[in-house]
Design a protein around this motif. Structure first.
Motif, PDB file in Angstrom:
ATOM      1  N   VAL A  47     -25.856  35.446 -45.070  1.00  0.00           N
ATOM      2  CA  VAL A  47     -26.541  35.343 -43.772  1.00  0.00           C
ATOM      3  C   VAL A  47     -25.890  34.243 -42.938  1.00  0.00           C
ATOM      4  N   HIS A  48     -25.584  33.109 -43.562  1.00  0.00           N
ATOM      5  CA  HIS A  48     -24.921  32.011 -42.850  1.00  0.00           C
ATOM      6  C   HIS A  48     -23.567  32.447 -42.302  1.00  0.00           C
ATOM      7  N   ARG A  49     -22.854  33.251 -43.069  1.00  0.00           N
ATOM      8  CA  ARG A  49     -21.546  33.720 -42.607  1.00  0.00           C
ATOM      9  C   ARG A  49     -21.693  34.527 -41.315  1.00  0.00           C
ATOM     10  N   GLN A  50     -22.709  35.371 -41.241  1.00  0.00           N
ATOM     11  CA  GLN A  50     -22.929  36.165 -40.039  1.00  0.00           C
ATOM     12  C   GLN A  50     -23.362  35.288 -38.868  1.00  0.00           C
ATOM     13  N   LEU A  51     -24.128  34.240 -39.149  1.00  0.00           N
ATOM     14  CA  LEU A  51     -24.546  33.325 -38.084  1.00  0.00           C
ATOM     15  C   LEU A  51     -23.361  32.509 -37.575  1.00  0.00           C
ATOM     16  N   ARG A  52     -22.507  32.059 -38.490  1.00  0.00           N
ATOM     17  CA  ARG A  52     -21.322  31.282 -38.067  1.00  0.00           C
ATOM     18  C   ARG A  52     -20.381  32.137 -37.226  1.00  0.00           C
ATOM     19  N   ILE A  57     -26.520  42.875 -21.985  1.00  0.00           N
ATOM     20  CA  ILE A  57     -26.243  41.438 -21.913  1.00  0.00           C
ATOM     21  C   ILE A  57     -26.760  40.737 -23.165  1.00  0.00           C
ATOM     22  N   VAL A  58     -27.987  41.063 -23.574  1.00  0.00           N
ATOM     23  CA  VAL A  58     -28.559  40.456 -24.776  1.00  0.00           C
ATOM     24  C   VAL A  58     -27.739  40.825 -26.006  1.00  0.00           C
ATOM     25  N   SER A  59     -27.274  42.073 -26.076  1.00  0.00           N
ATOM     26  CA  SER A  59     -26.460  42.504 -27.214  1.00  0.00           C
ATOM     27  C   SER A  59     -25.156  41.723 -27.280  1.00  0.00           C
ATOM     28  N   MET A  60     -24.493  41.517 -26.132  1.00  0.00           N
ATOM     29  CA  MET A  60     -23.253  40.741 -26.121  1.00  0.00           C
ATOM     30  C   MET A  60     -23.520  39.290 -26.510  1.00  0.00           C
ATOM     31  N   TYR A  61     -24.624  38.737 -26.034  1.00  0.00           N
ATOM     32  CA  TYR A  61     -24.976  37.349 -26.353  1.00  0.00           C
ATOM     33  C   TYR A  61     -25.235  37.189 -27.850  1.00  0.00           C
ATOM     34  N   ALA A  62     -25.929  38.168 -28.453  1.00  0.00           N
ATOM     35  CA  ALA A  62     -26.257  38.091 -29.878  1.00  0.00           C
ATOM     36  C   ALA A  62     -25.053  38.337 -30.769  1.00  0.00           C
ATOM     37  N   ARG A  63     -23.965  38.831 -30.211  1.00  0.00           N
ATOM     38  CA  ARG A  63     -22.759  39.072 -30.994  1.00  0.00           C
ATOM     39  C   ARG A  63     -21.711  37.988 -30.805  1.00  0.00           C
ATOM     40  N   GLY A  64     -22.089  36.906 -30.145  1.00  0.00           N
ATOM     41  CA  GLY A  64     -21.216  35.745 -30.122  1.00  0.00           C
ATOM     42  C   GLY A  64     -20.484  35.474 -28.824  1.00  0.00           C
ATOM     43  N   THR A 105     -19.865  34.034 -25.239  1.00  0.00           N
ATOM     44  CA  THR A 105     -20.432  32.923 -24.489  1.00  0.00           C
ATOM     45  C   THR A 105     -20.966  33.418 -23.148  1.00  0.00           C
ATOM     46  N   THR A 106     -21.807  32.606 -22.521  1.00  0.00           N
ATOM     47  CA  THR A 106     -22.385  33.006 -21.238  1.00  0.00           C
ATOM     48  C   THR A 106     -21.303  33.185 -20.173  1.00  0.00           C
ATOM     49  N   ARG A 107     -20.261  32.361 -20.231  1.00  0.00           N
ATOM     50  CA  ARG A 107     -19.173  32.488 -19.250  1.00  0.00           C
ATOM     51  C   ARG A 107     -18.437  33.815 -19.447  1.00  0.00           C
ATOM     52  N   ASP A 108     -18.159  34.176 -20.722  1.00  0.00           N
ATOM     53  CA  ASP A 108     -17.477  35.445 -20.996  1.00  0.00           C
ATOM     54  C   ASP A 108     -18.333  36.637 -20.574  1.00  0.00           C
ATOM     55  N   ILE A 109     -19.651  36.547 -20.800  1.00  0.00           N
ATOM     56  CA  ILE A 109     -20.539  37.654 -20.431  1.00  0.00           C
ATOM     57  C   ILE A 109     -20.578  37.820 -18.920  1.00  0.00           C
ATOM     58  N   ASN A 110     -20.630  36.702 -18.184  1.00  0.00           N
ATOM     59  CA  ASN A 110     -20.621  36.779 -16.720  1.00  0.00           C
ATOM     60  C   ASN A 110     -19.372  37.495 -16.218  1.00  0.00           C
ATOM     61  N   GLU A 111     -18.222  37.141 -16.788  1.00  0.00           N
ATOM     62  CA  GLU A 111     -16.969  37.771 -16.372  1.00  0.00           C
ATOM     63  C   GLU A 111     -16.948  39.251 -16.746  1.00  0.00           C
ATOM     64  N   HIS A 112     -17.475  39.555 -17.937  1.00  0.00           N
ATOM     65  CA  HIS A 112     -17.487  40.944 -18.398  1.00  0.00           C
ATOM     66  C   HIS A 112     -18.396  41.793 -17.513  1.00  0.00           C
ATOM     67  N   VAL A 113     -19.573  41.285 -17.173  1.00  0.00           N
ATOM     68  CA  VAL A 113     -20.506  42.024 -16.318  1.00  0.00           C
ATOM     69  C   VAL A 113     -19.893  42.271 -14.947  1.00  0.00           C
ATOM     70  N   HIS A 114     -19.179  41.274 -14.436  1.00  0.00           N
ATOM     71  CA  HIS A 114     -18.536  41.434 -13.129  1.00  0.00           C
ATOM     72  C   HIS A 114     -17.441  42.495 -13.188  1.00  0.00           C
ATOM     73  N   GLU A 115     -16.641  42.490 -14.260  1.00  0.00           N
ATOM     74  CA  GLU A 115     -15.551  43.456 -14.395  1.00  0.00           C
ATOM     75  C   GLU A 115     -16.077  44.875 -14.598  1.00  0.00           C
ATOM     76  N   LYS A 157     -19.440  30.246 -33.808  1.00  0.00           N
ATOM     77  CA  LYS A 157     -18.167  29.520 -33.889  1.00  0.00           C
ATOM     78  C   LYS A 157     -17.436  29.433 -32.549  1.00  0.00           C
ATOM     79  N   SER A 158     -17.729  30.371 -31.636  1.00  0.00           N
ATOM     80  CA  SER A 158     -17.050  30.352 -30.336  1.00  0.00           C
ATOM     81  C   SER A 158     -17.650  29.330 -29.389  1.00  0.00           C
ATOM     82  N   ARG A 159     -18.743  28.693 -29.788  1.00  0.00           N
ATOM     83  CA  ARG A 159     -19.412  27.715 -28.931  1.00  0.00           C
ATOM     84  C   ARG A 159     -19.124  26.309 -29.442  1.00  0.00           C
ATOM     85  N   GLY A 160     -18.720  25.432 -28.551  1.00  0.00           N
ATOM     86  CA  GLY A 160     -18.469  24.051 -28.963  1.00  0.00           C
ATOM     87  C   GLY A 160     -19.744  23.377 -29.418  1.00  0.00           C
TER      88      GLY A 160
END
Length: 457
Positions: free
Chosen positions: A386-391, A147-154, A156-166, A395-398
């Motif tokens: 470094v900024h490019r990797q952070l963006r 879960i932490v790995s998916m979160y750190a790769r961009g 969103t929490t909603r996408d991770i919840n759906e992925h964990v459920h699937e 970028k997927s978060r409003g």
């Protein structure tokens, strides 16, 4: 006699060879367990593995039962006696033990094979601390790490919840991922405040703006980042900061001064070259903490500032004239290129000529460096990377829900970037030349063997 014994001896030798050739499998189980698994396998034959891993499947029940047995073994060790031994014999007779079992309570355990319910034993003194799955932890380390790995790769929490459920069939609520990441805060705080090397030769400082929700609404907020090359020649993210609300959401030199003071407090005693953009007051902030550091303005930022007042059709030709200045091999050639800029563009864009005339002195040290060192310090490209990797992650978060959430996410990404950089077996290909030149320019501030001991490996 020997002839009659010979065939028997040969037969034994052949059997020994067969035993060595076909040894007993190393992962065999005791007979009762093996028989139970055979019965499960017969029922599961011809079906997908996911059928056996359903919530009511036998394999899922085995995982839950294993955890329950581990709980019981831990309770036996904690109390010092086994089940049904509540009393102990003493000289005066029989006496009830001070602490005994007190039933159990259900707990839902989330694993990579899905969720399963287990019974957790209790003791009357409420002092039992289970280890296999600690209190208040309903998720295994394996699932949490993913879960932490998916979160750190961009994601969103909603996408991770759906992925964990699937993937695992685990039912989660909207705050599930946030709580998992929040538990990492002590570890992230330790990383942000870790001790640093006493000297960094080349440091880059810049701010990245993210949309963050504050008490007064969503604003583009400056996140202050500082990175630099360490002695081994690897780029390291040294610090990551977000100013409190009283400092405002815009980048400011006063907060940069606080950042540099904190950097000094973490063990950084000297910086040789500091590369940054043209933020007003930033050079003074650097000089207040590290007076010996050479401040190197980023020529790309200077060129962009010039283009802001230039017609679009003239930008290409003007860029060529500016490039001749900052790519000059000597200061004399730079002055010649500046004279050409003044002659060609002074009548049309006098503000641009005046800007570069003021900055020519600030860029003077650039032409005293060799090609490799000059190429490294004349722009802030390393921190822009470094900024490019952070963006890519943000970028997927409003907008980030708050400052703490933004800092956690950026710290996770920064830790991953640092780990990736430190895992490189070799530094930059031009690091040997750069280290030797640094010893020429800053020999009185560098230890004698600084950087050189890493070049022989």
């Amino acid at each position: 006699m020997p002839s009659s014994i010979q065939p028997w001896s040969m037969e034994v030798t052949e059997n020994d060879k067969k035993k060595k050739r076909y040894p007993k499998t190393a992962n065999s189980f005791p007979e009762p367990i093996d028989e139970y698994l055979r019965e499960i396998a017969k029922a599961a034959a011809g079906k997908p593995l996911s059928e056996s891993l359903k919530a009511d499947g036998p394999l899922k029940q085995m995982i839950g039962r294993f955890v329950e047995l581990a709980y019981e073994a831990e309770m036996d060790e904690h109390l010092g006696y086994e089940r049904n031994e509540r009393v102990e014999e003493e000289e005066g007779g029989v006496k009830r033990r001070k602490n005994t079992r007190n039933g159990s309570y259900p707990k839902t355990l989330k694993t990579s094979h899905g969720a399963t319910t287990v019974r957790v034993p209790r003791d009357r003194a409420a002092s039992f601390e289970p280890q296999i799955v600690p209190k208040f932890a309903g998720i295994t380390d394996e699932v949490e790490a993913r879960i932490v790995s998916m979160y750190a790769r961009g994601m969103t929490t909603r996408d991770i919840n759906e992925h964990v459920h699937e993937m695992y069939g685990i039912e989660t609520n909207p705050m599930f991922v946030s709580r998992v990441v929040e538990r990492l805060e002590p570890e992230l705080k330790v990383w942000r405040n870790r001790p640093l090397e006493p000297l960094y030769p080349i440091v880059f400082i810049d701010a990245l703006h993210l949309k963050v929700r504050h008490s007064y609404g969503v604003r583009p907020t400056a996140t202050y980042q500082i990175c630099g090359y360490n002695e081994s020649g690897h780029l390291e993210i040294l610090g990551l900061y977000i100013a409190p609300e009283e400092h405002g959401s815009s980048e400011s030199a006063s907060f940069w001064h606080q950042v540099l003071l904190e950097l000094e407090g973490r063990g950084v005693k000297d910086l040789l070259i500091v590369c940054a953009d043209g933020l007003k007051g930033l050079e003074q902030a650097v000089g207040a903490v590290y007076p010996k550091a050479r401040f190197q303005p980023c020529v790309v930022h200077l060129a962009r500032n010039s283009f802001n007042v230039v017609s679009y059709k003239d930008r290409k030709a003007l860029a060529k004239s500016l490039r001749a200045i900052y790519q000059a091999t000597t200061s004399e050639n730079a002055e010649i290129a500046f004279a050409a800029l003044q002659n060609d563009w002074g009548h049309r864009y006098p503000g641009v000529v005046e800007q570069w005339e003021k900055n020519l002195v600030r860029l003077a040290s650039l032409w005293s460096y060799g090609k490799d060192l000059r190429k490294l310090v004349y722009t802030t490209n390393p921190i822009e990377n470094v900024h490019r990797q952070l963006r890519k992650v943000t970028k997927s978060r409003g907008a980030m829900p708050n400052v703490d959430s933004a800092k956690r996410l950026l710290t996770l990404v920064a830790m991953r970037i640092n780990q990736k950089e430190q895992n490189k077996s070799r530094p930059r290909t031009d690091w040997r030349k750069i280290v030797c030149e640094l010893h020429i320019h800053f020999g009185d501030r560098l230890p004698q063997e600084w950087g050189l001991r890493f070049l022989d490996h």
